[in-house]
Design a protein around this motif. Structure first.
Motif, short mmCIF file in Angstrom:
data_model
loop_
_atom_site.label_atom_id
_atom_site.label_comp_id
_atom_site.label_asym_id
_atom_site.label_seq_id
_atom_site.Cartn_x
_atom_site.Cartn_y
_atom_site.Cartn_z
N LYS A 1 78.32 -15.35 5.02
CA LYS A 1 77.01 -15.08 5.76
C LYS A 1 76.93 -13.46 6.24
O LYS A 1 77.34 -12.76 6.72
CB LYS A 1 77.33 -16.30 6.59
CG LYS A 1 75.99 -16.33 7.69
CD LYS A 1 76.13 -17.17 8.65
CE LYS A 1 74.05 -17.08 9.32
NZ LYS A 1 73.96 -17.79 10.32
N ALA A 2 75.78 -13.17 5.58
CA ALA A 2 75.18 -11.76 5.53
C ALA A 2 74.37 -11.99 7.46
O ALA A 2 73.81 -13.26 7.76
CB ALA A 2 73.84 -11.40 4.43
N ASN A 3 74.49 -10.80 7.96
CA ASN A 3 73.51 -11.11 9.27
C ASN A 3 72.61 -10.15 9.00
O ASN A 3 72.36 -8.90 8.90
CB ASN A 3 74.62 -9.78 10.60
CG ASN A 3 74.10 -10.21 11.58
OD1 ASN A 3 72.74 -10.81 11.89
ND2 ASN A 3 74.76 -9.13 12.00
N ILE A 4 71.37 -11.49 9.00
CA ILE A 4 70.25 -10.76 9.04
C ILE A 4 69.03 -11.40 9.95
O ILE A 4 69.60 -11.60 10.71
CB ILE A 4 69.59 -11.16 7.74
CG1 ILE A 4 69.30 -12.53 7.45
CG2 ILE A 4 70.14 -11.29 6.48
CD1 ILE A 4 68.58 -13.55 6.85
N SER A 5 67.50 -10.32 10.18
CA SER A 5 66.90 -10.91 11.19
C SER A 5 66.02 -11.70 10.67
O SER A 5 65.92 -11.77 9.50
CB SER A 5 65.66 -10.06 11.33
OG SER A 5 64.85 -9.95 11.96
N GLN B 1 78.35 -18.33 -1.20
CA GLN B 1 77.83 -18.21 0.01
C GLN B 1 80.08 -17.96 0.55
O GLN B 1 80.17 -17.76 1.27
CB GLN B 1 77.82 -19.11 0.56
CG GLN B 1 76.38 -18.48 1.85
CD GLN B 1 75.92 -19.04 -0.08
OE1 GLN B 1 75.40 -19.51 -1.13
NE2 GLN B 1 74.41 -18.96 -0.10
#
Length: 145
Positions: free
Chosen positions: A127-131, A122
């Motif tokens: 940070k990944a933008n995920i659902s 990280q």
């Protein structure tokens, strides 16, 4: 023999970790048993950086047998405890690899709060933008045996 079997044998013959496990290449061994070897990484991120390598050529850790997984992780646990004893780090980081060297292995190294290793990946990747709902639905398992 199927082509995939021939390619697997060819990959194993050239694999640096297979050659180390078979004693064809030198290494800084820290332990060995019937299923696993432990060596110092020759390109260390920190003093005490070790590799735990199953002797059987397998690229992905999830393709190891249950017995091999137990041997690898019991060995990793023993080496992690030794790293903790000798270097007194805050953490012993663990990664499972098999990308650049196409032979699965566990990477262990000491890390201290605030160093570049303690927050990886990280701290490097962000940070990944995920659902979370979509990922949860894709990865949900009802029964693990």
């Amino acid at each position: 023999m199927r082509l995939s079997g021939v390619l697997s044998i060819m990959a194993e013959e050239k694999c640096v970790f297979c050659r180390i496990a078979q004693g064809e290449l030198p290494s800084w061994r820290i332990f060995e048993n019937d299923a696993v070897i432990g060596i110092l990484d020759t390109n260390p991120s920190a003093e005490g950086h070790c590799l735990i390598i199953p002797k059987r050529h397998v690229r992905a850790w999830h393709d190891l047998s249950d017995a091999e997984i137990a041997a690898v992780f019991n060995s990793a646990k023993a080496v992690a405890r030794k790293i903790k004893q000798e270097y007194s780090p805050d953490f012993v980081c663990v990664f499972i690899r098999g990308g650049r060297v196409k032979h699965t292995h566990v990477v262990l190294f000491p890390s201290n709060e605030g160093d570049k290793l303690s927050g990886f990946p990280q701290s490097v990747l962000g940070k990944a933008n995920i659902s979370f709902e979509k990922v949860q639905e894709k990865l949900k398992i009802n029964d693990v045996t």
